[in-house]
Design a protein around this motif. Structure first.
Motif: not given
Length: 52
Positions: A4-9, A29-30, A36-39
């Protein structure tokens, strides 16, 4: 294994090449087969010129 990836702002509206950068992020990401990605923040800052 779950990936998974975590991104923010991201605030890509503020960056002159923000559209290019967000597209590169999505393509990366693809290509990495992320599950899954967590924003955890907002994607942009709403401004009147954008009709928000």
């Amino acid at each position: 294994m779950i990936r998974f990836v975590v991104i923010t702002d991201l605030h890509y509206d503020y960056i002159h090449d923000g559209d290019r950068r967000i597209n590169e992020l999505i393509n990366k990401i693809k290509s990495e087969h992320i599950d899954f990605v967590i924003s955890s923040g907002d994607l942009c800052h709403p401004i009147e010129e954008k009709g928000r």
